[in-house]
Design an enzyme around this catalytic site. Structure first.
Site, short mmCIF file in Angstrom:
data_model
loop_
_atom_site.label_atom_id
_atom_site.label_comp_id
_atom_site.label_asym_id
_atom_site.label_seq_id
_atom_site.Cartn_x
_atom_site.Cartn_y
_atom_site.Cartn_z
N TYR A 1 -34.02 16.17 -25.03
CA TYR A 1 -32.83 15.70 -25.74
C TYR A 1 -31.74 16.74 -25.57
O TYR A 1 -31.85 17.85 -26.09
CB TYR A 1 -33.18 15.45 -27.21
CG TYR A 1 -32.03 15.08 -28.12
CD1 TYR A 1 -30.81 14.60 -27.63
CD2 TYR A 1 -32.16 15.19 -29.51
CE1 TYR A 1 -29.77 14.26 -28.48
CE2 TYR A 1 -31.14 14.84 -30.38
CZ TYR A 1 -29.95 14.38 -29.86
OH TYR A 1 -28.92 14.04 -30.71
N LYS B 1 -32.82 12.13 -23.20
CA LYS B 1 -31.71 11.54 -23.93
C LYS B 1 -30.49 12.39 -23.63
O LYS B 1 -30.43 13.56 -24.01
CB LYS B 1 -32.00 11.51 -25.43
CG LYS B 1 -30.84 11.02 -26.28
CD LYS B 1 -31.15 11.13 -27.76
CE LYS B 1 -29.93 10.80 -28.61
NZ LYS B 1 -30.20 10.99 -30.06
#
EC number: 4.3.3.7
Length: 297
Positions: free
Chosen positions: A136, A165
């Site tokens: 992420y 992400k």
């Protein structure tokens, strides 16, 4: 590995009298399931994970797993920290709770080198080696950017790291990653550019807006992944005003306010140092929300 892709929601964490509102949280998750969201993401940035206790963090994950069990909606749980050992502990706990996959934010405040990021993520992912694992990247919050080279190195070297992400707000970064590793699963972590990322090979989104409008976000992703880019773009364009309004103050301040205005949570509570939005911004979000049909619980 059975990986998580498609539409995912970065869940808010509702509080009541300063404590986790378990009933409200369960209802929010059920609403996501009923509106076709592929996975819910407890205890991330939007869930105020930085101010949750270890016990609260675990309980949020447990509730998500309990509610999603037996449905088509999976659980992609957060397990991030600026301490590698703490992130490992969180990942192992999430795995024991029965989640389907784990995502972990880049370590904030300590500003590690790219080698430090590599070693950090390698250690966490290998601690749950049979669990699908996502990076992420959100440098606007962590003050460190996981470079494309580091992402590729981790993807090549660590078998359970399958995606990232991307919340840099950079479409160029997504294009670079997928040009070098087409099999990497890139998720949009920025509601404003969900469609462009999907149209350039992205595998899914992790959305803040889908807390409020899960039906539209689910449909946006479904259309894009099925090749209906015209339909997906139309939804993305329609959502532009609400996407913008939800970030006029730091996330998750405005999405919680919107959920409260919509009657989806009973109380508007945050954990300090986050506080409620200004009166002016409450009026702004309420005005924008009038343009959308918001389905109830």
């Amino acid at each position: 590995m059975d990986i998580v892709t498609g539409s995912t929601t970065a869940l808010i964490t509702p509080f009541k009298n300063g404590k986790l509102d378990e009933s409200a949280y369960a209802n929010l998750i059920k609403r996501q399931i009923n509106n076709g969201i592929n996975a819910v993401c407890p205890v991330g940035t939007t869930g105020e994970s930085a101010t949750l206790s270890y016990a609260e963090d675990k309980r949020c994950i447990e509730i998500a797993v309990e509610i999603c069990r037996g449905t088509a909606t999976k659980v992609l749980a957060g397990a991030g920290s600026n301490s590698t050992s703490e992130a490992i502990e969180a990942a192992i706990t999430a795995q024991k709770c029965g989640v389907d996959a784990i995502f972990s934010v880049a370590p904030y405040y300590v500003k590690p080198s790219q080698e430090g990021l590599y070693q950090h993520y390698k250690a966490i992912a290998e601690s749950v080696s049979d669990m699908p694992f996502m990076l992420y990247n959100v440098p606007g919050r962590t003050v460190v950017d996981i470079s494309a080279d580091t992402v590729i190195r981790l993807f090549d070297d660590v078998k359970n790291i399958y995606g990232i992400k991307e919340a840099t707000g950079s479409l160029e970064r997504t294009v670079e990653l997928l040009s070098r590793r087409p099999e990497l699963k890139v998720f949009s972590g920025d509601d404003a550019i969900d469609y462009p990322i999907l149209a350039n090979g992205g595998a899914g989104i992790t959305s803040v807006t889908s807390n409020l409008l899960p039906d539209l976000k689910s449909e946006l992703v479904k259309k894009a992944l099925n090749g209906d880019f015209t339909g997906s773009k139309a939804i993305n364009d329609m959502l532009f005003p609400i996407n913008k309004a939800l970030f006029i103050e730091s996330n998750p301040i405005m999405i919680k306010a919107a959920m409260y205005i919509a009657g989806l949570i009973d109380t508007l509570e945050y954990r300090l140092p986050l506080v409620a939005p200004s009166v002016e911004n409450m009026k702004k979000i309420e005005s924008v929300m009038k343009n959308y049909e918001i389905k109830g619980l």
